[in-house]
Scaffold this motif. Structure first.
Motif, PDB file in Angstrom:
ATOM      1  N   ARG A  56       0.803  -1.227   0.000  1.00 25.57           N
ATOM      2  CA  ARG A  56       0.000   0.000   0.000  1.00 25.57           C
ATOM      3  C   ARG A  56       0.830   1.268   0.000  1.00 25.57           C
ATOM      4  O   ARG A  56       0.424   2.279  -0.556  1.00 25.57           O
ATOM      5  CB  ARG A  56      -0.978   0.000   1.183  1.00 25.57           C
ATOM      6  CG  ARG A  56      -2.119  -0.955   0.953  1.00 25.57           C
ATOM      7  CD  ARG A  56      -3.159  -0.903   2.046  1.00 25.57           C
ATOM      8  NE  ARG A  56      -4.121  -1.974   1.853  1.00 25.57           N
ATOM      9  CZ  ARG A  56      -5.063  -2.287   2.710  1.00 25.57           C
ATOM     10  NH1 ARG A  56      -5.173  -1.601   3.843  1.00 25.57           N
ATOM     11  NH2 ARG A  56      -5.900  -3.274   2.469  1.00 25.57           N
ATOM     12  N   ARG A  57       1.996   1.230   0.616  1.00 27.56           N
ATOM     13  CA  ARG A  57       2.805   2.447   0.643  1.00 27.56           C
ATOM     14  C   ARG A  57       3.501   2.703  -0.689  1.00 27.56           C
ATOM     15  O   ARG A  57       4.101   3.757  -0.882  1.00 27.56           O
ATOM     16  CB  ARG A  57       3.817   2.401   1.792  1.00 27.56           C
ATOM     17  CG  ARG A  57       4.982   1.431   1.623  1.00 27.56           C
ATOM     18  CD  ARG A  57       5.859   1.534   2.866  1.00 27.56           C
ATOM     19  NE  ARG A  57       7.161   0.911   2.706  1.00 27.56           N
ATOM     20  CZ  ARG A  57       7.456  -0.321   3.077  1.00 27.56           C
ATOM     21  NH1 ARG A  57       6.510  -1.097   3.587  1.00 27.56           N
ATOM     22  NH2 ARG A  57       8.687  -0.793   2.942  1.00 27.56           N
ATOM     23  N   PHE A  58       3.429   1.722  -1.581  1.00 24.39           N
ATOM     24  CA  PHE A  58       4.053   1.886  -2.899  1.00 24.39           C
ATOM     25  C   PHE A  58       3.031   2.048  -4.024  1.00 24.39           C
ATOM     26  O   PHE A  58       3.372   1.982  -5.195  1.00 24.39           O
ATOM     27  CB  PHE A  58       4.946   0.685  -3.207  1.00 24.39           C
ATOM     28  CG  PHE A  58       6.122   0.568  -2.276  1.00 24.39           C
ATOM     29  CD1 PHE A  58       7.151   1.500  -2.314  1.00 24.39           C
ATOM     30  CD2 PHE A  58       6.189  -0.452  -1.343  1.00 24.39           C
ATOM     31  CE1 PHE A  58       8.233   1.407  -1.451  1.00 24.39           C
ATOM     32  CE2 PHE A  58       7.264  -0.564  -0.475  1.00 24.39           C
ATOM     33  CZ  PHE A  58       8.288   0.373  -0.524  1.00 24.39           C
ATOM     34  N   THR A  59       1.781   2.248  -3.687  1.00 19.65           N
ATOM     35  CA  THR A  59       0.731   2.466  -4.690  1.00 19.65           C
ATOM     36  C   THR A  59      -0.071   3.700  -4.311  1.00 19.65           C
ATOM     37  O   THR A  59      -0.098   4.100  -3.150  1.00 19.65           O
ATOM     38  CB  THR A  59      -0.229   1.251  -4.771  1.00 19.65           C
ATOM     39  OG1 THR A  59      -0.794   1.026  -3.473  1.00 19.65           O
ATOM     40  CG2 THR A  59       0.488  -0.004  -5.243  1.00 19.65           C
ATOM     41  N   PRO A  60      -0.755   4.326  -5.272  1.00 17.64           N
ATOM     42  CA  PRO A  60      -1.640   5.441  -4.906  1.00 17.64           C
ATOM     43  C   PRO A  60      -2.777   4.919  -4.031  1.00 17.64           C
ATOM     44  O   PRO A  60      -3.194   3.768  -4.167  1.00 17.64           O
ATOM     45  CB  PRO A  60      -2.191   5.912  -6.266  1.00 17.64           C
ATOM     46  CG  PRO A  60      -1.288   5.336  -7.300  1.00 17.64           C
ATOM     47  CD  PRO A  60      -0.756   4.061  -6.716  1.00 17.64           C
ATOM     48  N   GLN A  61      -3.267   5.758  -3.149  1.00 18.41           N
ATOM     49  CA  GLN A  61      -4.417   5.377  -2.326  1.00 18.41           C
ATOM     50  C   GLN A  61      -5.648   5.255  -3.226  1.00 18.41           C
ATOM     51  O   GLN A  61      -5.921   6.124  -4.048  1.00 18.41           O
ATOM     52  CB  GLN A  61      -4.666   6.428  -1.252  1.00 18.41           C
ATOM     53  CG  GLN A  61      -5.830   6.104  -0.335  1.00 18.41           C
ATOM     54  CD  GLN A  61      -6.246   7.292   0.519  1.00 18.41           C
ATOM     55  OE1 GLN A  61      -5.548   8.305   0.554  1.00 18.41           O
ATOM     56  NE2 GLN A  61      -7.369   7.182   1.201  1.00 18.41           N
ATOM     57  N   TYR A  62      -6.357   4.162  -3.071  1.00 20.37           N
ATOM     58  CA  TYR A  62      -7.591   3.927  -3.833  1.00 20.37           C
ATOM     59  C   TYR A  62      -8.735   4.619  -3.111  1.00 20.37           C
ATOM     60  O   TYR A  62      -8.975   4.384  -1.932  1.00 20.37           O
ATOM     61  CB  TYR A  62      -7.828   2.422  -3.932  1.00 20.37           C
ATOM     62  CG  TYR A  62      -9.165   2.009  -4.496  1.00 20.37           C
ATOM     63  CD1 TYR A  62      -9.600   2.473  -5.724  1.00 20.37           C
ATOM     64  CD2 TYR A  62      -9.989   1.116  -3.793  1.00 20.37           C
ATOM     65  CE1 TYR A  62     -10.820   2.070  -6.244  1.00 20.37           C
ATOM     66  CE2 TYR A  62     -11.206   0.705  -4.309  1.00 20.37           C
ATOM     67  CZ  TYR A  62     -11.624   1.187  -5.526  1.00 20.37           C
ATOM     68  OH  TYR A  62     -12.828   0.786  -6.051  1.00 20.37           O
ATOM     69  N   LEU A 333       5.978   6.287   4.974  1.00 21.31           N
ATOM     70  CA  LEU A 333       7.320   5.722   4.849  1.00 21.31           C
ATOM     71  C   LEU A 333       8.119   5.872   6.146  1.00 21.31           C
ATOM     72  O   LEU A 333       9.177   5.291   6.282  1.00 21.31           O
ATOM     73  CB  LEU A 333       8.074   6.406   3.709  1.00 21.31           C
ATOM     74  CG  LEU A 333       7.552   6.096   2.308  1.00 21.31           C
ATOM     75  CD1 LEU A 333       8.277   6.962   1.290  1.00 21.31           C
ATOM     76  CD2 LEU A 333       7.712   4.646   1.960  1.00 21.31           C
ATOM     77  N   GLN A 334       7.612   6.651   7.079  1.00 18.97           N
ATOM     78  CA  GLN A 334       8.332   6.832   8.328  1.00 18.97           C
ATOM     79  C   GLN A 334       8.407   5.504   9.070  1.00 18.97           C
ATOM     80  O   GLN A 334       7.473   4.722   9.087  1.00 18.97           O
ATOM     81  CB  GLN A 334       7.642   7.888   9.194  1.00 18.97           C
ATOM     82  CG  GLN A 334       7.907   9.305   8.670  1.00 18.97           C
ATOM     83  CD  GLN A 334       7.169  10.351   9.459  1.00 18.97           C
ATOM     84  OE1 GLN A 334       6.368  10.036  10.324  1.00 18.97           O
ATOM     85  NE2 GLN A 334       7.436  11.604   9.139  1.00 18.97           N
ATOM     86  N   VAL A 348       8.443   6.653  -4.560  1.00 18.12           N
ATOM     87  CA  VAL A 348       8.440   5.561  -5.530  1.00 18.12           C
ATOM     88  C   VAL A 348       7.058   4.927  -5.483  1.00 18.12           C
ATOM     89  O   VAL A 348       6.617   4.474  -4.425  1.00 18.12           O
ATOM     90  CB  VAL A 348       9.529   4.514  -5.178  1.00 18.12           C
ATOM     91  CG1 VAL A 348       9.335   3.238  -5.975  1.00 18.12           C
ATOM     92  CG2 VAL A 348      10.915   5.084  -5.433  1.00 18.12           C
ATOM     93  N   ARG A 349       6.332   4.936  -6.610  1.00 17.08           N
ATOM     94  CA  ARG A 349       4.959   4.411  -6.635  1.00 17.08           C
ATOM     95  C   ARG A 349       4.714   3.536  -7.866  1.00 17.08           C
ATOM     96  O   ARG A 349       5.050   3.905  -8.976  1.00 17.08           O
ATOM     97  CB  ARG A 349       3.946   5.562  -6.662  1.00 17.08           C
ATOM     98  CG  ARG A 349       3.985   6.493  -5.473  1.00 17.08           C
ATOM     99  CD  ARG A 349       3.502   5.859  -4.202  1.00 17.08           C
ATOM    100  NE  ARG A 349       3.439   6.858  -3.158  1.00 17.08           N
ATOM    101  CZ  ARG A 349       2.306   7.381  -2.677  1.00 17.08           C
ATOM    102  NH1 ARG A 349       1.137   6.984  -3.153  1.00 17.08           N
ATOM    103  NH2 ARG A 349       2.339   8.286  -1.729  1.00 17.08           N
TER     104      ARG A 349
END
Length: 393
Positions: A56-62, A333-334, A348-349
């Motif tokens: 999920r942190r590497f894709t846009p929020q749906y 990402l924190q 990066v996404r």
């Protein structure tokens, strides 16, 4: 909407072309400052709905689905109108006035839809300085380059790729459907909204691009593209790019046709160019980008049955260097990357999952075992090239 009676109509949103679309063929449209939308493909919806937590942190929020329809104005120009009340998920119940309303008021007030010149002027007025682009793209039209006085400035060009896709999409829709036809669009996070001057590299990942449902003709076409580009040799190829040039205040742009012609050495040089602001190489970006790519690689290696055919990877950073924007990494990402070592704001996404397949997908055609080795091959080479640049090779 909050505070409105049920009988009171909800405002509609005039969708505008997303000016930071650097690649792809499907039209991306801007809903508001933080949200973009694209025509719904059930396989992509299936991917987002079943998205593994680690990805999920590497894709846009749906953000759900919205209904869109064509509408002609008084001069017969076509617009795409979104109706917040028709969507299937309660994303926008508290939306007051989308950022595109400024553009909407201008368009409806003057009684015309967007043309290249008018859209350029409006975007310039609403987002001063952000959209000035210098481009090598061949399909620029004279009208796109005119300023408010009708003159053609030497370098004040907008990236026309989003407009190019939008124009094609409107033509397809208007020839096939009438105005009353409702179309479903995916609502997704605008992953560049937090950047002042978003520098974007769109990379087509993997050694195979065709989906399981591709016709023999399409399959052969995609195989040929891969063989004749760095997709076969490196597992990755340039699909689009815009880079802010500090000296001129413009963006340098490259498109997918440029990317297809690159040799492995040309790919490496383009990667360097993406990290160069016209004055110097942004070496401060290398470590945070590599760290995020390594984290993504670790996640992809654990995703059994997933095949990300024809998907892209975006690498994003801000072209404006200042203490104000050199903020810690985003909240998602924190904890994964020490901010002390990653002062530059980079992202990066993964995007574009219309041909992604996985076990349990509603649109599943073939079930694969293990991770996507073609995608992994591309990530490993990308990391290696960036590390070499970092070491001055």
């Amino acid at each position: 909407m909050v505070g409105k009676s049920p009988a009171e109509p909800r405002p509609v949103v005039l969708l505008e072309p997303f000016v930071h679309q650097v690649g792809g063929h499907m039209s991306m449209l801007q809903y508001d400052e933080h949200t973009v939308c694209k025509p719904l493909v059930s396989q992509e919806q299936s991917f987002y709905e079943a998205l593994p937590l680690a990805m999920r942190r590497f894709t846009p929020q749906y953000k759900g689905i919205i209904s869109v329809h064509l509408k002609k104005d008084s001069l017969g120009n076509l617009n795409l109108i979104a109706s917040p009340g028709v969507q299937t998920e309660p994303l926008l119940d508290a939306v007051r006035e989308p950022a595109v309303t400024l553009w909407h008021k201008w368009a409806t007030g003057s009684g015309v839809a967007w043309s290249h010149t008018q859209l350029t002027k409006t975007l310039k007025d609403s987002c001063p300085g952000k959209m000035l682009l210098r481009t090598d793209l061949q399909y620029c039209t004279d009208s796109l380059l005119e300023d408010t006085n009708g003159k053609q400035p030497e370098r004040n060009r907008y990236n026309p790729w989003g407009l190019h896709c939008h124009r094609q999409h409107l033509n397809r829709m208007s020839s096939k459907y009438n105005e009353n036809k409702l179309h479903q669009f995916l609502l997704l996070e605008n992953v560049v909204s937090k950047y002042n001057y978003p520098c974007i590299l769109d990379l087509k990942m993997g050694t195979r691009q065709h989906g399981d449902d591709a016709s023999e003709e399409k399959k052969a076409r995609h195989i040929k593209k891969c063989e004749q580009s760095t997709s076969a040799s490196l597992g990755v190829r340039v699909c689009g790019m815009q880079v802010y040039q500090a000296e001129t205040g413009h963006f340098l742009c490259k498109d997918k046709y440029y990317g297809r012609k690159l040799t492995p050495e040309g790919f490496r040089q383009t990667l360097r160019q993406f990290l160069c602001n016209g004055n110097r190489l942004r070496t401060d970006l290398l470590e945070p980008i590599v760290l995020q790519l390594k984290a993504l690689l670790s996640v992809i290696r654990k995703q059994s049955s997933y095949r990300f055919y024809s998907s892209s990877l975006l690498i994003i950073y801000d072209g404006l260097e200042s203490k104000e924007i050199a903020a810690p990494l985003d909240h998602h990402l924190q904890g994964h990357f020490p901010t002390a070592n990653c002062p530059a704001k980079v992202d990066v996404r993964m995007i574009d999952f219309a041909h992604t397949t996985f076990k349990g997908s509603k649109c599943n055609h073939t079930t694969y075992d293990g991770p996507d080795h073609g995608y992994i091959f591309g990530l490993e080479n990308l990391i290696k090239i960036l590390q070499n640049i970092s070491e001055g090779k």
